[in-house]
Design a protein around this motif. Structure first.
Motif, PDB file in Angstrom:
ATOM      1  N   ASN A 135       0.831  -1.212   0.000  1.00 43.93           N
ATOM      2  CA  ASN A 135       0.000   0.000   0.000  1.00 43.93           C
ATOM      3  C   ASN A 135       0.863   1.259   0.000  1.00 43.93           C
ATOM      4  O   ASN A 135       0.553   2.227  -0.697  1.00 43.93           O
TER       5      ASN A 135
ATOM      6  N   LYS B 104       2.207   1.677  -3.467  1.00 48.17           N
ATOM      7  CA  LYS B 104       1.171   2.200  -4.376  1.00 48.17           C
ATOM      8  C   LYS B 104       0.956   3.701  -4.140  1.00 48.17           C
ATOM      9  O   LYS B 104       0.887   4.470  -5.103  1.00 48.17           O
ATOM     10  N   ARG B 105       0.870   4.084  -2.858  1.00 49.32           N
ATOM     11  CA  ARG B 105       0.676   5.518  -2.544  1.00 49.32           C
ATOM     12  C   ARG B 105       1.865   6.335  -3.029  1.00 49.32           C
ATOM     13  O   ARG B 105       1.691   7.397  -3.629  1.00 49.32           O
TER      14      ARG B 105
ATOM     15  N   THR C  68       4.013   5.585  -5.382  1.00 48.37           N
ATOM     16  CA  THR C  68       4.034   5.613  -6.846  1.00 48.37           C
ATOM     17  C   THR C  68       2.995   6.592  -7.373  1.00 48.37           C
ATOM     18  O   THR C  68       3.273   7.374  -8.296  1.00 48.37           O
ATOM     19  N   ARG C  69       1.805   6.549  -6.780  1.00 45.01           N
ATOM     20  CA  ARG C  69       0.735   7.467  -7.194  1.00 45.01           C
ATOM     21  C   ARG C  69       1.178   8.922  -6.988  1.00 45.01           C
ATOM     22  O   ARG C  69       0.989   9.771  -7.880  1.00 45.01           O
ATOM     23  N   LYS C  70       1.788   9.202  -5.839  1.00 44.84           N
ATOM     24  CA  LYS C  70       2.263  10.567  -5.569  1.00 44.84           C
ATOM     25  C   LYS C  70       3.359  10.958  -6.553  1.00 44.84           C
ATOM     26  O   LYS C  70       3.395  12.087  -7.039  1.00 44.84           O
TER      27      LYS C  70
ATOM     28  N   VAL D  36       3.797   9.802  -9.573  1.00 43.32           N
ATOM     29  CA  VAL D  36       3.182  10.028 -10.885  1.00 43.32           C
ATOM     30  C   VAL D  36       2.501  11.389 -10.915  1.00 43.32           C
ATOM     31  O   VAL D  36       2.666  12.157 -11.875  1.00 43.32           O
ATOM     32  N   ASP D  37       1.749  11.698  -9.867  1.00 39.37           N
ATOM     33  CA  ASP D  37       1.066  13.001  -9.813  1.00 39.37           C
ATOM     34  C   ASP D  37       2.072  14.145  -9.848  1.00 39.37           C
ATOM     35  O   ASP D  37       1.889  15.127 -10.568  1.00 39.37           O
TER      36      ASP D  37
ATOM     37  N   GLU E 109       3.583  14.358 -13.282  1.00 38.63           N
ATOM     38  CA  GLU E 109       2.627  14.978 -14.211  1.00 38.63           C
ATOM     39  C   GLU E 109       2.543  16.480 -13.968  1.00 38.63           C
ATOM     40  O   GLU E 109       2.468  17.269 -14.919  1.00 38.63           O
TER      41      GLU E 109
END
Length: 142
Positions: free
Chosen positions: A84, A87-88, A90-92, A94-95, A98
């Motif tokens: 988890n 995932k968090r 990686t998501r951060k 990516v954001d 971007e």
């Protein structure tokens, strides 16, 4: 009276022999002792050792099973937390990427647009001086 004494002799003799036989038998058999024999002691010690080994083994098996279950549960929980968190993270990432890429793209676009505008302005100035160009014709009109 002779007959009566003759009768008593075999009875007395039988009683004497019986008494001797009982005492002889009593002497040949070991007297019951309060202490167990060496064999009995060894058997008793062996049984105690066997019982202790069984008990200790059972406790060791139970402890191993319990420890394995706790370890497995802990590993599952830790793995899930790590997954988890990954995932968090990686998501951060990516954001953020971007965001940064978007800002960089906007900056590049703005810079390119500004450069193109300046290039056009310079081209227009040059075109005003060249006869027959649209810019030259536009410059002549008041």
């Amino acid at each position: 009276m002779k007959t009566s004494s003759i009768r008593w002799v075999p009875v007395a003799l039988a009683l004497s022999l019986a008494t001797l036989g009982l005492s002889a038998a009593a002497q040949t058999q070991p007297a019951p002792s309060a202490q167990p024999s060496t064999v009995e002691k060894a058997e008793n010690t062996g049984e105690k050792a066997w019982d202790a080994t069984k008990s200790g083994t059972r406790k060791a098996v139970n402890a191993t099973e319990s420890g394995a279950k706790k370890t497995w549960t802990g590993t599952k929980k830790t793995s899930k937390k790590a997954w988890n968190a990954t995932k968090r993270g990686t998501r951060k990432a990516v954001d953020t990427t971007e965001n940064v890429a978007g800002k960089a793209g906007t900056a590049v676009s703005n810079t390119a647009t500004a450069a193109a505008d300046k290039t056009r302005q310079v081209g227009d100035k040059i075109g005003e001086k060249i006869p027959g160009t649209a810019q030259n014709e536009a410059a002549k009109k008041p």
